[in-house]
Each structure stands twice: as C-alpha cells, then as structure tokens.
Design an enzyme around this catalytic site. Structure first.
Site, PDB file in Angstrom:
ATOM      1  CG  HIS A 173      27.988 -29.377   6.794  1.00  0.00           C
ATOM      2  ND1 HIS A 173      27.554 -29.409   8.309  1.00  0.00           N
ATOM      3  CD2 HIS A 173      27.618 -29.481   6.320  1.00  0.00           C
ATOM      4  CE1 HIS A 173      26.292 -29.748   7.831  1.00  0.00           C
ATOM      5  NE2 HIS A 173      25.747 -30.048   6.830  1.00  0.00           N
ATOM      6  CB  SER A 219      23.843 -31.946   7.102  1.00  0.00           C
ATOM      7  OG  SER A 219      23.133 -31.061   6.690  1.00  0.00           O
ATOM      8  CG  ASP A 233      28.694 -27.298  10.322  1.00  0.00           C
ATOM      9  OD1 ASP A 233      28.658 -26.634   8.673  1.00  0.00           O
ATOM     10  OD2 ASP A 233      28.098 -27.680  10.296  1.00  0.00           O
TER      11      ASP A 233
END
Length: 662
Positions: A347, A210, A316
């Site tokens: 995610h 991320s 995601d």
C-alpha cells in the site's frame, strides 16, 4: 538489497533573468510550432509541459464551505463541507481562469497524508498554511488551483461520515458542482457571505490514495460534469470487497469502526443515527445488502466521463488488487480512456517508489486532460508494470494482446494433497482433502508447498521450460463438501522458485526512508516542497504469492444470503482471484494452493471443517499471455509427483484493515 541512489536539492526554480527571457524567445522562433504553445491559463507551455511561471509565495489561500444539500448531522441546516484552496494570484488578476486538482479526504486532521503523515495547518484567520503532499507546491506555480476537501463529518466540515456512501461521495461532488456554478458556497461555516469560483475553468482532476482515491472513483461513477480525469491510487472500487470477499469476512473491524475513527469530535457527538444505520446495513454475516450496493462503484462505470490513471501495488494486502481489477474491467467495458501502473509494493504511493517518473507522468497527464496540452500522453503505452525491484516494462494495453483465459485442471498426485496443475484431462473420481487450520496463512502454505500437509491441497505445473506470464484476473472453481455446517475457501497462486522482490511484508511494504530530502516545487515558511527520499526495500525469497482469493462456501448459491451447509453435500463455488501481472520464469513452477482460512487475512468460520474437493469437477481459469499454446510451450508435460522437503514456516503477518493511505 538493491537501493536507489538518493537525490538531494532537486528544486524547481523559476528563472526570471533577462538571459532566460531571451533564450525562451529564441526557442519560440526556432522550435517547431507543435512543441511551442501560446500563453494559456497555465502561463507558458513549452515542449508539451506547463512551466512554473507563477509565484507560490504570493498564491491566494482561501477557504470555502460548500452546501451538500443534505442534513445528515440533524442540526436543522444544510451541511457545508470545507474546501481549502491554493491558487495562483496572477491569472485571476489578468482575468484568466485555472483548472483544479482536487484531493477529497477524511484524513486531514485525524491521521495525515503521505509518507510523513502531514496534516492541514491554519493561520489565525483560518487559511490553510500547510497543504499536505506536493500537489500545491508543484502545480500551483504551473497554473493550477489545488483544492483539498474535508469529507463530510471530518475536520472543518459539517455532516457525517458514511464510509463511501452518499454523504462521502456527495460532499466531494458538491465541490465540483460549486466550481461549475451549480452549488452554493460560503466564506465561512455558518455565515451568509457567498463565495464564487469565477477564477476556475470548472475542469477538475481528482487524485488521492486509499480512501481519497476511492472517493475519486465514486465521484466519477456519478457522471458529474466538469470532472475530466481521476488518478485513483490503491483505491477501493466496491466497499463490500474491502470488508468481505464472496461471503468470507476479512480480518478486522467493520465500517462503523472506521467512520468513528475519522470523524471530528463535533460530528461524532451528532451522528449517532448515521452510525447506527452503518451498523444495521453492514452485518458481519457477509450477506450483500443495500448498504453495499450503494457503495459499489463498478455497477455505475457506464456513467464515468473522466479519463482514469490508476495505480496499484500488486502486493497490497490492505486494498487488494481485486478492487483495481474489477474497476478496470468495468471501465473497459464502457470504453473509458485509461492507463495503469502496477508495482511490486504493498500500500505505497508512486511518489515513494518511482518519484521522478511519477511526477513527470502526472504532470503530463494533468496538462493534457485539464489544460488541453497536445503532448501525446493519450497515445502512449497504457500500462507500466514493475517486473523486479525498479525494473519496469510497458504494454500498449492491459492485459496485453494475446492474453486468454486458460483452463487448467486439478489432478491427483502420487502423494495425497500434492497434485498437478495442467491442461491434461481431469481424472474422474479423484479427490483431495484438507482440514481448516486458521493458525496458518498463505505464506506458510507457499513456503511448505512441497511438504505434504493436512491443512491444504497443492497443485503444481512441472518445471517451466519457458517464461509464463499471467496478466489479469482469474478464477478457481471447486466442487467441495464440508464435514461441518460452515467452511471457507482460500485459493492462492504461487510462483515456486527463488527471486529478489520488493519486501512487501516489511515495515513500509517495499520501501525504506532515507535521511535525505528532495524538493518538488516551491516552498513557503509553513509549507515545504521538500520530502523525505525513499529507496527500495528488497528481499531474497524462495517463492512469491502471485494472487489470492477467498470465499464462504455457504454463499456459493447466492451472495445475498449465506446458508448453513449440509455436511457431506457437494457445493460448487467459484473463487475470484485478485488481478495480477506476473512472469513465472523458466525453471520455476506455478502452484495453486486450495485451503480453508487464510489466517490473518480472513476470519475463520464458526466450525473447524474438513473439506473434500472433487477434483474432476474443479478447475482454474487463469489469464495467460499466449493462452493454452503459451502454457503448452512453457510446461509441455504434466508434473510427476513432487519431492518432499522440510521447509520452515514463513513469518506470520496480520493485514491491516485501515486504508490510511500513508
């Protein structure tokens, strides 16, 4: 539901007995030279892998504050960023140097890392006790240093968070410069005692999920010397595309909220000017500004010297695969050495969806690019793709050879709003219309694809006679007019047919936690190498959204600035679809849905328009393996009018806007 069998007590133990020593010595004599290498900075390398020869319990733990050359917090002195280090003691004592695995993050004090939300902890001397994640436990015994950097303005670092801009990227780059003797480091945040990195080879591999992986992308795009490889997981490649897509504002708050969310209290008190620059530079209009240009790493892909091992969940909805797709294409254009894993998850970190294979792959990757081990990893297939829960395939390259952008036309059907998708010629004068309905989203549209509705237009192939694979990024170009001065467009590709997939709409986006733990490396009292096991969370579905994209029709002429629409005037816009790799099986249909606001994903326009599509001037360009011939073999005939069925709406979901990376 399909689950994986839990594995417990998987502990890597370093054997030091006389018997093991004798066996190792015999192996060195009997095995081919190519599989045995002499002792290196990583200790012994056998069968192409560094071995856990060093003590984790005795590792050196220290903190260094590195000068960034900036004073963003305005306190009159150069900002220093904190780098917490865990490194093996034995190589330094012997005068040998070790490479570095680095994770630069804003989350070490506010939000945590990994599936269990681990934070950094410290002893009374300010040395890190718990290093989040498994990198230190596993790799330090194998001859690597692990360096965890607090981004500027977070945890123990000076400076201000600027959400992927020069401060964020510069603070991580500065640590690489320090490791290579090009920047100053100190043993404390305000002191004058210098710290050197004489123990380091200067070779660095950056990793992270991320925001952390985003920083790896951004630092690589500076071309900094010493960065040998990056492993970006679910990472952003252009921050504009995190908050907008082609002028359409994605649901949630702006970057000013995110910077405030992660900043330390001290930084928050001093960084008002930086915060205001973020607000001014990132208006919610969807216009492209200098702020976004500074945070677009794809434009600088030509500077990347590092190899790239990218990982992304194809479902995601936080950091969407548009980020991976455009980054991958930019790297490919400049010949960057690269590899990818694409999963069915949302995610999620690969440590939590394919743990055994992931740690093994990462180990070999770092050994090759940071230690120079000749293990052949650079010659292996370049792509792993999850076809069904826990079922993976490989390709030599990605997209695979034979993939071609293939034009499909949007054709009218016997029922309004229910048309065809095929290579057959467009029909002059044909149209389709829909009214923006922000209460619905892509799952509602897909679930009711065979039911006529005023809220979207659906175009489908006939039932496929053979499998049809999409691999890469596509586009949908429409010529449309709006009944009002503003309008948004959504384009969604859907596989219509039953399947079992990872439940990416579930609480943990395709995984579930188990009660057991498995161990990866060595532990200390304050830092366990044992992590909660996970299993696949699967769901039976009647359809699968394959890819999606959005655009503001008012930005059709220019990304720089949106314009009010003239009602009734035709505009042509090309919507970029997120990268994907999906096989639509024989017996299913491929659908393209064109609609207005994708509720929960995109904020609605300030009017409620009815949009009319000129089908003869609209088309899809899809990345099909086998191209037009493959499509003709799979769907040889244009579809007849589709049946009408009553299908219940799908459960609604609102996408998150915080790349927490857990």
């Amino acid at each position: 539901m399909r689950t994986t069998r839990p594995r417990t007590d998987r502990i890597r133990i370093r054997t030091t007995s006389l018997v093991a020593t004798v066996i190792a010595a015999l192996a060195a004599v009997l095995l081919p030279v190519a599989t045995v290498q002499a002792a290196s900075a990583a200790g012994t390398v056998r069968h192409g892998l560094s071995r856990p020869d060093y003590s984790y319990a005795d590792a050196v733990r220290e903190a260094v504050w590195v000068e960034t050359g900036r004073d963003d917090d305005g306190d009159g002195r150069t900002d220093r960023v904190a780098a917490d280090i865990v490194r093996p003691r034995e190589p330094a004592a012997a005068g040998r140097k070790v490479p570095v695995i680095m994770d630069a993050s804003p989350y070490y004090s506010c939000c945590g890392r990994g599936n269990e939300g681990q934070l950094k902890t410290y002893d009374d001397q300010g040395r890190m006790v718990q290093a989040p994640l498994y990198y230190d436990n596993y790799f330090v015994p194998r001859g690597y240093a692990v360096v965890l950097v607090d981004l500027a303005g977070t945890n123990r670092s000076d400076g201000c968070v600027d959400v992927g801009g020069p401060s964020d990227i510069g603070s991580a780059k500065a640590v690489i410069d320090w490791l290579n003797g090009r920047a100053k480091g100190w043993t404390s945040r305000t002191g004058s005692r210098p710290a050197s990195a004489r123990w380091s080879t200067g070779d660095v591999g950056m990793i992270g999920k991320s925001w952390d992986g985003t920083i790896a992308n951004g630092v690589a795009a500076t071309g900094v010397r010493g960065l040998r490889t990056i492993v970006p997981i679910s990472a952003i490649s252009s921050w504009y595309d995190y908050y907008f897509q082609q002028g359409a504002a994605l649901y949630g708050s702006g970057p000013d909220w995110l910077s405030d969310y992660v900043e330390s209290p001290a930084a928050r008190a001093r960084c008002g000017a930086v915060q205001q620059r973020i607000v001014d530079g990132a208006p919610r209009s969807g216009d492209w500004t200098r702020f976004w240009s500074e945070r677009d790493y794809t434009k600088d892909a030509g500077k990347v010297r590092a190899s790239v091992f990218a990982v992304h969940g194809m479902q995601d909805l936080n950091v969407r695969t548009k980020h991976f797709g455009q980054w991958w294409s930019a790297l490919a254009a400049h010949g960057v050495e690269r590899k990818v894993w694409l999963s069915q998850t949302g995610h999620v970190d690969p440590f939590d969806f394919r743990r055994d294979a992931w740690v093994s792959a990462l180990h070999r990757w770092f050994d090759h690019y940071l230690l120079g081990v000749r293990n052949g990893v650079e010659r292996e297939p370049g792509a792993d793709v999850e076809r069904a829960p826990d079922r993976w395939t490989t390709d030599r390259s990605w997209p695979p050879a034979g993939t071609e952008p293939t034009r499909l036309n949007l054709r009218p059907g016997a029922v309004p709003g229910q048309g065809g998708l095929s290579t057959a010629p467009a029909v002059p004068g044909s149209t389709a219309a829909f009214t923006d309905t922000p209460q619905e989203w892509e799952e509602d549209w897909a679930a009711g694809a065979d039911t006529p509705s005023d809220s979207r237009a659906v175009f489908t192939t006939g039932t496929l006679k053979r499998d049809l694979r999409l691999s890469g990024s596509g586009t949908v170009t429409v010529t449309a007019s709006s009944s009002t001065t503003s309008a948004h467009l959504s384009a969604v590709l859907v596989d219509l047919g039953p399947d079992t997939v990872r439940d990416f709409l579930g609480a943990k986006e395709g995984i579930v936690d188990l009660a057991t733990r498995s161990c990866w490396g060595e532990s200390t009292e304050g830092d366990s190498a044992c992590f909660r096991d996970t299993a696949t969370d699967a769901a039976d579905v009647t359809h699968t959204v394959v890819s999606r994209g959005w655009a503001d029709l008012g930005h059709a002429a220019s990304a720089w600035q949106g314009r009010p629409l003239v009602p009734g005037r035709a505009y042509t816009a090309t919507v970029t679809l997120a990268a994907t790799d999906h096989v639509v099986p024989a017996g299913h249909r491929l659908a393209l849905i064109v609609a207005g606001t994708d509720g929960g994903m995109v904020e609605p326009p300030d009017t409620t328009p009815t949009v009319t599509l000129d089908l003869a001037r609209s088309r899809a360009l899809l990345p099909l393996v086998g191209g037009a011939r493959g499509l003709a073999a799979a769907a040889p005939h244009a579809p007849a009018a589709q049946r009408v069925a009553d299908v219940p709406p799908a459960p609604r979901r609102t996408a998150t806007t915080v790349p927490t990376g857990r």
